[in-house]
Design a protein around this motif. Sequence first.
Motif, PDB file in Angstrom:
ATOM      1  N   ILE A 174       0.828  -1.212   0.000  1.00 46.70           N
ATOM      2  CA  ILE A 174       0.000   0.000   0.000  1.00 46.70           C
ATOM      3  C   ILE A 174       0.858   1.255   0.000  1.00 46.70           C
ATOM      4  O   ILE A 174       0.443   2.291  -0.498  1.00 46.70           O
ATOM      5  CB  ILE A 174      -0.993  -0.018   1.181  1.00 46.70           C
ATOM      6  CG1 ILE A 174      -2.160   0.890   0.904  1.00 46.70           C
ATOM      7  CG2 ILE A 174      -0.316   0.376   2.472  1.00 46.70           C
ATOM      8  CD1 ILE A 174      -3.311   0.682   1.845  1.00 46.70           C
ATOM      9  N   ARG A 175       2.052   1.175   0.520  1.00 46.11           N
ATOM     10  CA  ARG A 175       2.959   2.326   0.524  1.00 46.11           C
ATOM     11  C   ARG A 175       3.526   2.581  -0.862  1.00 46.11           C
ATOM     12  O   ARG A 175       3.682   3.718  -1.276  1.00 46.11           O
ATOM     13  CB  ARG A 175       4.083   2.099   1.528  1.00 46.11           C
ATOM     14  CG  ARG A 175       5.099   3.203   1.569  1.00 46.11           C
ATOM     15  CD  ARG A 175       6.016   3.023   2.758  1.00 46.11           C
ATOM     16  NE  ARG A 175       7.202   3.824   2.705  1.00 46.11           N
ATOM     17  CZ  ARG A 175       7.240   5.149   2.759  1.00 46.11           C
ATOM     18  NH1 ARG A 175       6.137   5.825   2.840  1.00 46.11           N
ATOM     19  NH2 ARG A 175       8.384   5.794   2.726  1.00 46.11           N
ATOM     20  N   LEU A 176       3.828   1.517  -1.585  1.00 46.84           N
ATOM     21  CA  LEU A 176       4.478   1.656  -2.883  1.00 46.84           C
ATOM     22  C   LEU A 176       3.487   1.768  -4.035  1.00 46.84           C
ATOM     23  O   LEU A 176       3.632   2.614  -4.907  1.00 46.84           O
ATOM     24  CB  LEU A 176       5.407   0.454  -3.111  1.00 46.84           C
ATOM     25  CG  LEU A 176       6.451   0.211  -2.016  1.00 46.84           C
ATOM     26  CD1 LEU A 176       7.145  -1.114  -2.233  1.00 46.84           C
ATOM     27  CD2 LEU A 176       7.441   1.361  -1.968  1.00 46.84           C
ATOM     28  N   TYR A 177       2.505   0.879  -4.048  1.00 46.69           N
ATOM     29  CA  TYR A 177       1.519   0.823  -5.132  1.00 46.69           C
ATOM     30  C   TYR A 177       0.120   0.678  -4.528  1.00 46.69           C
ATOM     31  O   TYR A 177      -0.414  -0.426  -4.479  1.00 46.69           O
ATOM     32  CB  TYR A 177       1.794  -0.373  -6.048  1.00 46.69           C
ATOM     33  CG  TYR A 177       3.190  -0.427  -6.574  1.00 46.69           C
ATOM     34  CD1 TYR A 177       3.599   0.427  -7.591  1.00 46.69           C
ATOM     35  CD2 TYR A 177       4.120  -1.324  -6.045  1.00 46.69           C
ATOM     36  CE1 TYR A 177       4.895   0.381  -8.072  1.00 46.69           C
ATOM     37  CE2 TYR A 177       5.414  -1.365  -6.526  1.00 46.69           C
ATOM     38  CZ  TYR A 177       5.796  -0.513  -7.540  1.00 46.69           C
ATOM     39  OH  TYR A 177       7.071  -0.548  -8.008  1.00 46.69           O
ATOM     40  N   PRO A 178      -0.472   1.764  -4.062  1.00 47.75           N
ATOM     41  CA  PRO A 178      -1.763   1.656  -3.375  1.00 47.75           C
ATOM     42  C   PRO A 178      -2.830   0.928  -4.180  1.00 47.75           C
ATOM     43  O   PRO A 178      -3.589   0.137  -3.638  1.00 47.75           O
ATOM     44  CB  PRO A 178      -2.156   3.108  -3.125  1.00 47.75           C
ATOM     45  CG  PRO A 178      -0.903   3.881  -3.185  1.00 47.75           C
ATOM     46  CD  PRO A 178      -0.003   3.151  -4.120  1.00 47.75           C
ATOM     47  N   GLY A 179      -2.899   1.161  -5.480  1.00 41.61           N
ATOM     48  CA  GLY A 179      -3.917   0.514  -6.300  1.00 41.61           C
ATOM     49  C   GLY A 179      -3.765  -0.994  -6.349  1.00 41.61           C
ATOM     50  O   GLY A 179      -4.751  -1.727  -6.382  1.00 41.61           O
ATOM     51  N   PHE A 180      -2.542  -1.480  -6.349  1.00 42.20           N
ATOM     52  CA  PHE A 180      -2.293  -2.919  -6.404  1.00 42.20           C
ATOM     53  C   PHE A 180      -2.664  -3.598  -5.090  1.00 42.20           C
ATOM     54  O   PHE A 180      -2.968  -4.794  -5.072  1.00 42.20           O
ATOM     55  CB  PHE A 180      -0.827  -3.194  -6.745  1.00 42.20           C
ATOM     56  CG  PHE A 180      -0.502  -4.648  -6.886  1.00 42.20           C
ATOM     57  CD1 PHE A 180      -1.001  -5.386  -7.954  1.00 42.20           C
ATOM     58  CD2 PHE A 180       0.285  -5.290  -5.950  1.00 42.20           C
ATOM     59  CE1 PHE A 180      -0.721  -6.729  -8.083  1.00 42.20           C
ATOM     60  CE2 PHE A 180       0.573  -6.635  -6.073  1.00 42.20           C
ATOM     61  CZ  PHE A 180       0.075  -7.356  -7.143  1.00 42.20           C
ATOM     62  N   SER A 181      -2.672  -2.839  -4.008  1.00 45.80           N
ATOM     63  CA  SER A 181      -2.948  -3.440  -2.701  1.00 45.80           C
ATOM     64  C   SER A 181      -4.359  -4.017  -2.623  1.00 45.80           C
ATOM     65  O   SER A 181      -4.606  -4.926  -1.839  1.00 45.80           O
ATOM     66  CB  SER A 181      -2.732  -2.430  -1.579  1.00 45.80           C
ATOM     67  OG  SER A 181      -3.670  -1.385  -1.671  1.00 45.80           O
ATOM     68  N   VAL A 182      -5.285  -3.538  -3.442  1.00 49.74           N
ATOM     69  CA  VAL A 182      -6.647  -4.060  -3.389  1.00 49.74           C
ATOM     70  C   VAL A 182      -6.761  -5.427  -4.063  1.00 49.74           C
ATOM     71  O   VAL A 182      -7.771  -6.110  -3.904  1.00 49.74           O
ATOM     72  CB  VAL A 182      -7.674  -3.078  -3.998  1.00 49.74           C
ATOM     73  CG1 VAL A 182      -7.667  -1.770  -3.236  1.00 49.74           C
ATOM     74  CG2 VAL A 182      -7.432  -2.857  -5.473  1.00 49.74           C
ATOM     75  N   VAL A 183      -5.741  -5.834  -4.795  1.00 46.43           N
ATOM     76  CA  VAL A 183      -5.749  -7.144  -5.442  1.00 46.43           C
ATOM     77  C   VAL A 183      -5.364  -8.237  -4.439  1.00 46.43           C
ATOM     78  O   VAL A 183      -5.841  -9.367  -4.530  1.00 46.43           O
ATOM     79  CB  VAL A 183      -4.793  -7.153  -6.657  1.00 46.43           C
ATOM     80  CG1 VAL A 183      -4.685  -8.520  -7.277  1.00 46.43           C
ATOM     81  CG2 VAL A 183      -5.241  -6.129  -7.680  1.00 46.43           C
ATOM     82  N   LEU A 184      -4.536  -7.904  -3.465  1.00 40.03           N
ATOM     83  CA  LEU A 184      -4.020  -8.910  -2.533  1.00 40.03           C
ATOM     84  C   LEU A 184      -5.095  -9.633  -1.727  1.00 40.03           C
ATOM     85  O   LEU A 184      -4.992 -10.847  -1.531  1.00 40.03           O
ATOM     86  CB  LEU A 184      -2.969  -8.288  -1.624  1.00 40.03           C
ATOM     87  CG  LEU A 184      -1.674  -7.908  -2.342  1.00 40.03           C
ATOM     88  CD1 LEU A 184      -0.768  -7.113  -1.426  1.00 40.03           C
ATOM     89  CD2 LEU A 184      -0.960  -9.130  -2.867  1.00 40.03           C
ATOM     90  N   PRO A 185      -6.139  -8.952  -1.229  1.00 39.87           N
ATOM     91  CA  PRO A 185      -7.181  -9.719  -0.522  1.00 39.87           C
ATOM     92  C   PRO A 185      -7.862 -10.771  -1.398  1.00 39.87           C
ATOM     93  O   PRO A 185      -8.384 -11.757  -0.888  1.00 39.87           O
ATOM     94  CB  PRO A 185      -8.169  -8.644  -0.068  1.00 39.87           C
ATOM     95  CG  PRO A 185      -7.325  -7.419   0.093  1.00 39.87           C
ATOM     96  CD  PRO A 185      -6.331  -7.513  -1.030  1.00 39.87           C
ATOM     97  N   LEU A 186      -7.835 -10.582  -2.704  1.00 37.93           N
ATOM     98  CA  LEU A 186      -8.364 -11.610  -3.599  1.00 37.93           C
ATOM     99  C   LEU A 186      -7.518 -12.879  -3.513  1.00 37.93           C
ATOM    100  O   LEU A 186      -8.039 -13.990  -3.598  1.00 37.93           O
ATOM    101  CB  LEU A 186      -8.428 -11.098  -5.039  1.00 37.93           C
ATOM    102  CG  LEU A 186      -9.314  -9.875  -5.255  1.00 37.93           C
ATOM    103  CD1 LEU A 186      -9.217  -9.410  -6.701  1.00 37.93           C
ATOM    104  CD2 LEU A 186     -10.740 -10.149  -4.868  1.00 37.93           C
TER     105      LEU A 186
END
Length: 150
Positions: free
Chosen positions: A56-68
């Motif tokens: 979330i610090r580096l690529y906030p948009g990508f962080s929403v993929v991880l819970p998947l």
Amino acid sequence: MIIARLRSIGKWIVQKQLAEVVVGLFVIVASLFIFPGADLGNLGLQMVGFLVLVVIRLYPGFSVVLPLFASGLWYTGMADHTLLSGVLAYIAIEFAVARGCIIIAVILAIEWLVFGYVVSRDFNPQVEDLPGVLFEFLCFGGAFIIGQLR
């Protein structure tokens, strides 16, 4: 002089997100003591939750993929217990709000609710889950408030 130095160290810790990372690692270690029979799949689920804190610090948009990925670990049977991953989700939401990524925080909160009360319940949420869902909203609200105060 000492107080000014402590303040600058505190600001540096907050800006570099060290507090969230340290607390996240503490949560993972604590979960090993609380749930000593945790297997690799369950720890993997927690590591995915921890990665949200880092990404979330580096690529906030990508962080929403991880819970998947966490949902995938559960759905495939690799994980069968969330351990303390909910706490990691709250920390991630707090940090997203602190960074000004409100939409990311809302998406993470929704993903956690879907994971915790739909995926982990085999797509069959029950009425008995309502108090837990209400408690989740209280925790999300606390995370939002703490993030705003930062």
